[in-house]
Scaffold this active site. Structure first.
Site, PDB file in Angstrom:
ATOM      1  N   HIS A 376       0.503  -2.962  10.807  1.00 19.90           N
ATOM      2  CA  HIS A 376       1.374  -1.837  10.458  1.00 19.90           C
ATOM      3  C   HIS A 376       2.657  -2.227   9.760  1.00 19.90           C
ATOM      4  O   HIS A 376       3.524  -1.376   9.569  1.00 19.90           O
ATOM      5  CB  HIS A 376       1.749  -1.045  11.716  1.00 19.90           C
ATOM      6  CG  HIS A 376       0.641  -0.209  12.256  1.00 19.90           C
ATOM      7  ND1 HIS A 376       0.426   1.077  11.853  1.00 19.90           N
ATOM      8  CD2 HIS A 376      -0.329  -0.498  13.153  1.00 19.90           C
ATOM      9  CE1 HIS A 376      -0.621   1.571  12.496  1.00 19.90           C
ATOM     10  NE2 HIS A 376      -1.103   0.622  13.287  1.00 19.90           N
ATOM     11  N   LYS A 567      13.245  10.177  10.277  1.00 20.99           N
ATOM     12  CA  LYS A 567      12.416   9.015  10.578  1.00 20.99           C
ATOM     13  C   LYS A 567      13.287   8.063  11.371  1.00 20.99           C
ATOM     14  O   LYS A 567      14.497   8.277  11.472  1.00 20.99           O
ATOM     15  CB  LYS A 567      11.920   8.336   9.293  1.00 20.99           C
ATOM     16  CG  LYS A 567      13.020   8.151   8.234  1.00 20.99           C
ATOM     17  CD  LYS A 567      12.506   7.561   6.926  1.00 20.99           C
ATOM     18  CE  LYS A 567      11.774   8.534   6.075  1.00 20.99           C
ATOM     19  NZ  LYS A 567      10.363   8.208   5.876  1.00 20.99           N
ATOM     20  N   ARG A 568      12.712   7.005  11.949  1.00 18.26           N
ATOM     21  CA  ARG A 568      13.548   6.034  12.639  1.00 18.26           C
ATOM     22  C   ARG A 568      14.620   5.508  11.681  1.00 18.26           C
ATOM     23  O   ARG A 568      14.375   5.387  10.465  1.00 18.26           O
ATOM     24  CB  ARG A 568      12.696   4.875  13.163  1.00 18.26           C
ATOM     25  CG  ARG A 568      11.817   5.282  14.330  1.00 18.26           C
ATOM     26  CD  ARG A 568      12.630   5.801  15.499  1.00 18.26           C
ATOM     27  NE  ARG A 568      13.405   4.751  16.104  1.00 18.26           N
ATOM     28  CZ  ARG A 568      13.069   4.113  17.222  1.00 18.26           C
ATOM     29  NH1 ARG A 568      11.986   4.450  17.886  1.00 18.26           N
ATOM     30  NH2 ARG A 568      13.834   3.146  17.703  1.00 18.26           N
ATOM     31  N   LYS A 573      14.405   1.656   5.431  1.00 20.18           N
ATOM     32  CA  LYS A 573      14.146   3.062   5.081  1.00 20.18           C
ATOM     33  C   LYS A 573      15.299   3.670   4.268  1.00 20.18           C
ATOM     34  O   LYS A 573      15.188   4.755   3.721  1.00 20.18           O
ATOM     35  CB  LYS A 573      13.889   3.876   6.346  1.00 20.18           C
ATOM     36  CG  LYS A 573      12.579   3.503   7.053  1.00 20.18           C
ATOM     37  CD  LYS A 573      12.422   4.294   8.347  1.00 20.18           C
ATOM     38  CE  LYS A 573      11.180   3.931   9.139  1.00 20.18           C
ATOM     39  NZ  LYS A 573       9.981   4.669   8.669  1.00 20.18           N
ATOM     40  N   THR A 675       4.086   8.416   7.289  1.00 18.84           N
ATOM     41  CA  THR A 675       3.235   9.578   7.573  1.00 18.84           C
ATOM     42  C   THR A 675       4.075  10.848   7.559  1.00 18.84           C
ATOM     43  O   THR A 675       3.537  11.934   7.353  1.00 18.84           O
ATOM     44  CB  THR A 675       2.531   9.445   8.941  1.00 18.84           C
ATOM     45  OG1 THR A 675       3.518   9.135   9.927  1.00 18.84           O
ATOM     46  CG2 THR A 675       1.473   8.388   8.907  1.00 18.84           C
ATOM     47  N   LYS A 679       3.266  14.926   6.211  1.00 21.46           N
ATOM     48  CA  LYS A 679       3.531  16.208   6.896  1.00 21.46           C
ATOM     49  C   LYS A 679       4.337  17.119   5.986  1.00 21.46           C
ATOM     50  O   LYS A 679       4.071  18.321   5.888  1.00 21.46           O
ATOM     51  CB  LYS A 679       4.307  15.975   8.193  1.00 21.46           C
ATOM     52  CG  LYS A 679       3.602  15.102   9.206  1.00 21.46           C
ATOM     53  CD  LYS A 679       4.573  14.635  10.301  1.00 21.46           C
ATOM     54  CE  LYS A 679       4.040  13.402  10.991  1.00 21.46           C
ATOM     55  NZ  LYS A 679       5.078  12.710  11.779  1.00 21.46           N
TER      56      LYS A 679
HETATM   57  C1  LIG Z   1       5.645  11.519  11.598  1.00 24.16           C
HETATM   58  C2  LIG Z   1       6.672  11.036  12.537  1.00 24.16           C
HETATM   59  C3  LIG Z   1       7.250   9.778  12.351  1.00 24.16           C
HETATM   60  C4  LIG Z   1       6.912   8.868  11.179  1.00 24.16           C
HETATM   61  O1  LIG Z   1       7.781   9.172  10.137  1.00 24.16           O
HETATM   62  P1  LIG Z   1       7.937   8.191   8.862  1.00 24.16           P
HETATM   63  O2  LIG Z   1       8.751   9.012   7.924  1.00 24.16           O
HETATM   64  O3  LIG Z   1       6.563   7.950   8.354  1.00 24.16           O
HETATM   65  O4  LIG Z   1       8.631   6.981   9.325  1.00 24.16           O
HETATM   66  C5  LIG Z   1       8.209   9.357  13.241  1.00 24.16           C
HETATM   67  N1  LIG Z   1       8.594  10.130  14.266  1.00 24.16           N
HETATM   68  C6  LIG Z   1       8.071  11.353  14.475  1.00 24.16           C
HETATM   69  C7  LIG Z   1       8.551  12.168  15.619  1.00 24.16           C
HETATM   70  C8  LIG Z   1       7.096  11.846  13.627  1.00 24.16           C
HETATM   71  O5  LIG Z   1       6.564  13.054  13.863  1.00 24.16           O
END
Ligand SMILES: *Cc1c(COP(=O)(O)O)cnc(C)c1O
Length: 835
Positions: A376, A567-568, A573, A675, A679
């Protein structure tokens, strides 16, 4: 010890062969009332909606358990091949809405509650998020389970039932404060405890090798301190297909003799304390995303999960097939979610060698035909390594086995590349040095028949960089499986108004066949459809604005562009790049150069690992910038900024439908897939992003004219690092110079001198690995394009529709089909009876 087999009083079929439960509103209403009044013992004086939620959950749970039993019977009795998904993290979020959706009970559940004057939405709010994961990796596992059940694949999840999930994020003076997430405080009505399937997991002691009768080396692992692993099963319903798979989460408990052994006169408190020690293993999720922790307790968690799960599978095999393992590798696959469960490789060897008395070659044949590993990350600092000394102390028998695996493997390397000592050193599972370490990724590759990355670029970079030597040795092991997200949660349940439009436009089948969204493409040219589309987005933005008002006390105008990065928090990022752009917009407004700006509401959210100082400082910066911007009368409604607290799955369910612009701005070559980007796309947001991870595939699907691309690509990043000169970039960019000047002057930290110096130092360093300033001007230009595109509402609606229309590829249904086609090779399996 829990009771295992009740040999004498085995239940008769009359007990377990039960008629199906009713699925109509009246049956649900009756069971709901029975649970509320009789089972939970509530009466007219109960003043909390929690027990209403619990009664509804129990009503649904019995229907899920009925289907879970029928699914398991079908799988077990057919002797079909099965996959076990092994993951230290499952970021499940809430289960209620998903259960109702997937069971197909929407009308019935609402109808049942209406008989008592209750609202489903209000009850749903009572459920705590199951936050047993950090971010993308854990959420991916949750989406995978949903899709496997929907495709009726016999896949069981294994994980850990942490008592405390991902911490709750609060702010004090704009700084992140972590609060423990005691999500089990009010119990978890979805799970059922299965002590009859408890397993014993060993730690410590020593390994003793003796020569056995036929000259065979017999190892014994003795003087261990044992812990009991007790499983809790959670039902995973497929989408309206009668299948309910199982997620089995292990909880640690003291063994009985654990107490007795320590027990002697006067030592009673100590022996009870030892119980505590055992239970510590599953107490808390480590809150580090994309960085290793190196803590002994973490290795204990990893081994606890690996050992309990493998023993469980072997025990089930023996219970149904018998002690002959000849067919085992034809019938079982273990998918390792990153290296976290990599100790599965030596643990399976141990179980086969020591408990099942197989020869090394027989055991290795089974391991290397059943293990598959998903990588990952491309960040070297996130690759797990454990000190050999820690293994020696905690898992001595496993260390023997790892040494043996390594010796045999390196002999193979030496044979293949005679005299190439350097290569042998590079590829060794043991990293030599003052503190020798076990390289978990190498252990995983050597022990697996499949190694995959999670987006096309990521998989390619793995074979060229981190794992190049291994790719040269075993090219056939390597493959790509681009991530996805489940459209059940991320469209059908989180965006009801869009779902309604899609149902009237496309029918109902797109929910489990997302490629059908392509049929929306021509409708992008239909102005009546665009109007409906914009009205839906507008409603979702109002919903998000209410949430922002409630959580942040800031008013978002739903007519503004909603620009979102959640995101984190991590330097790769580049939330910092986003903040620099916000400051740039602020600067433009202040210098009266804002004539062509559309009003914009910027939302940034995400948790920082508690030990990650720079990430926490970035949060503080966002909060300080927000304070200044939101309270400056000269800015007014043109720009609003918030840091959204405690970002998690449930928050995302409101955030992604209400987003116009999705920020996916990582340094190229660093984000494995992403991911969140998917969404947002499904919900009609347009992406501004770099050529990184799955962004590349998103852009390919939607077309370059519907994606705001900027920045260096992965190759250019590598090249630029060699002569990176931020001072020259600043000197050549008036906008950037002004932004940095504002930061340096303390404009955002008037009473907190110097607090952003580390941030400034990082971005202006020639050694900044994330090359933030290198991408600044191109980012600003892309943002200007997004701004201009947003002013044309019809044009924006067209792009938005086309994004949703092109998002079909990013369903985890597609991802799971590919895992199954290339790695698992399972037959879909209908549940028995009851639909
Ligand atoms: C989808 C999701 C992530 C992943 O987000 P990235 O932008 O791909 O880092 C992290 N936390 C939550 C709560 C999510 O739903």
């Amino acid at each position: 010890m829990p009771r295992r087999h009740l040999e004498l009083s085995h239940p008769q079929p009359a007990l377990t062969d039960v008629p199906p439960l009713g699925n109509d509103a009246q049956s649900l209403a009756d069971d709901f009332r029975r649970y509320y009044v009789h089972h939970l013992g509530r009466d007219r004086y109960c003043r909390t909606p929690h027990y209403l939620y619990e009664a509804l959950t129990l009503t649904l749970r019995e229907r899920l358990l009925e289907r879970m039993r029928n699914t398991r019977y079908a799988q077990q009795e057919s002797g079909c091949r099965q996959t076990y998904y092994i993951s230290l993290e499952y970021l499940m979020g809430r289960a209620l809405g998903n259960a109702i959706l997937n069971l197909g009970f929407n009308g019935e559940a609402e109808g049942a509650l209406r008989r008592y004057g209750l609202e489903l939405a209000e009850l749903a709010e009572c459920e705590a998020d199951a936050g047993l994961g950090n971010g993308g990796l854990g959420r991916l596992a949750a989406c995978f389970l949903d899709s496997c059940a929907t495709l009726q694949l016999p896949v069981r999840g294994y994980g850990i039932r942490y008592h405390y999930g991902m911490f709750r994020q609060k702010f004090r003076n704009g700084e992140q404060v972590e609060e423990p997430d005691h999500w089990l405080r009010e119990g978890n009505p979805w799970e059922i405890e299965r002590p009859e399937f408890a397993q014993r997991v060993r730690f410590g002691g020593r390994s003793e090798v003796k020569r056995g009768p036929e000259g065979r080396l017999n190892a014994r692992w003795i003087d261990t301190t044992d812990v009991l692993a007790v499983p809790y099963d959670i039902p995973i319903p497929g989408y309206r297909n009668g299948t309910v798979n199982t997620l089995r989460l292990w909880s640690a408990a003291a063994t009985d003799e654990f107490n007795l052994g320590e027990f002697n006169a006067g030592a009673y408190p100590e022996s009870v304390a030892a119980k505590n020690d055992a239970e510590k293993i599953t107490m808390v999720l480590y809150p580090n995303d994309a960085s290793e922790s190196g803590k002994e307790l973490r290795l204990r968690q990893q081994y606890f999960l690996a050992s309990a799960s493998l023993q469980d599978v072997l025990q089930q095999w023996i219970g149904t097939v018998g002690i002959d393992l000849a067919d085992f590798s034809a019938k079982n696959v273990f998918q390792l979610n990153d290296t976290h469960p990599a100790v599965c490789v030596p643990e399976m060897m141990r179980l086969l060698l020591d408990d099942h008395v197989l020869s090394w070659d027989e055991a290795w044949e089974i391991v290397t035909h059943t293990m598959a590993y998903t990588n990952h990350t491309l960040l070297p600092e996130a690759l797990e390594k454990w000190p050999v000394r820690m293994f020696e102390r905690l898992l001595p028998r496993l260390l023997d086995i790892i040494y043996e695996i390594n010796a045999r493997f390196l002999a193979e390397v030496a044979q293949r590349w005679p005299g190439d000592k350097e290569r042998v050193r590079r590829m060794s599972i043991i990293e030599e040095g003052v503190e020798p370490m076990v390289r978990m990724a190498y252990l995983s590759i050597v022990g697996s028949f499949s190694v995959n990355g999670v987006a096309a670029l990521h998989s390619r970079l793995l074979t060229q960089g981190l794992f190049r030597d291994f790719y040269e040795m075993w090219p056939e092991k390597f493959n790509n499986k681009t991530n996805g997200v489940t459209p059940r949660r991320w469209i059908a349940s989180s965006n009801p108004t869009l779902t309604k439009l899609l149902r009237t436009t496309l029918g109902n089948d797109w929910v489990a066949d997302l490629d059908q969204l392509r049929q929306l493409q021509p409708l992008a040219e239909d102005s009546a459809f665009r109007k409906q589309w914009l009205a839906i987005k507008r409603g979702n933005k109002e919903r998000l604005a209410e949430l922002v008002q409630a959580r942040c006390g800031v008013r978002f105008n739903p007519d503004a562009m909603f620009d979102v990065q959640v995101k984190r928090i991590h330097e790769y990022k580049r939330q910092l790049l986003n903040v620099l752009h916000v400051i740039h917009l602020y600067d433009r407004i202040k210098r009266d150069d804002a004539q062509d700006l559309v009003p914009r509401c910027v939302l940034i959210g995400g948790k920082a690992a508690p030990g990650y100082a720079m990430a926490k400082r970035i949060i503080k910066l966002v909060n300080n910038v927000a304070q200044v911007v939101n309270n400056d009368p000269a800015v007014g409604d043109l720009l609003k900024v918030v840091f959204f607290p405690n970002y998690g799955v449930t928050a995302m369910e409101t955030i992604c439908p209400g987003t116009d612009l999705s920020e996916q701005i990582s340094t190229a070559g660093k984000e494995a897939s992403g991911t969140g980007n998917m969404k947002f796309m499904m919900n009609g947001a347009v992406t501004i992003g770099t050529m990184d991870g799955a962004n590349i595939e998103i852009r390919e699907e939607v077309g370059e004219e519907n994606f705001f691309l900027f920045g260096l690509n992965a190759e250019e990043v590598v090249e630029t690092r060699r002569h990176y000169d931020p001072a020259a970039i600043i000197a050549g960019d008036e906008n950037l110079a002004r932004v940095l000047q504002l930061l340096e002057s303390g404009h955002f930290n008037q009473f907190e001198p110097g607090i952003f110096d580390p941030v400034l130092a990082a971005v202006t360093s020639r050694h900044d690995p994330w090359l933030t300033l290198a991408d600044f001007s191109d980012y600003v230009a892309a943002q200007q394009q997004a701004n201009d595109a947003f002013r044309d509402r019809e044009g924006w609606a067209r792009m938005s529709i086309l994004n949703t229309a092109a998002s079909g590829k990013f369903s985890t249904d597609r991802t799971m089909r590919e895992y199954n086609r290339d790695i698992w090779k399972l037959e879909p399996m209908e549940a028995l009876a009851v639909k």
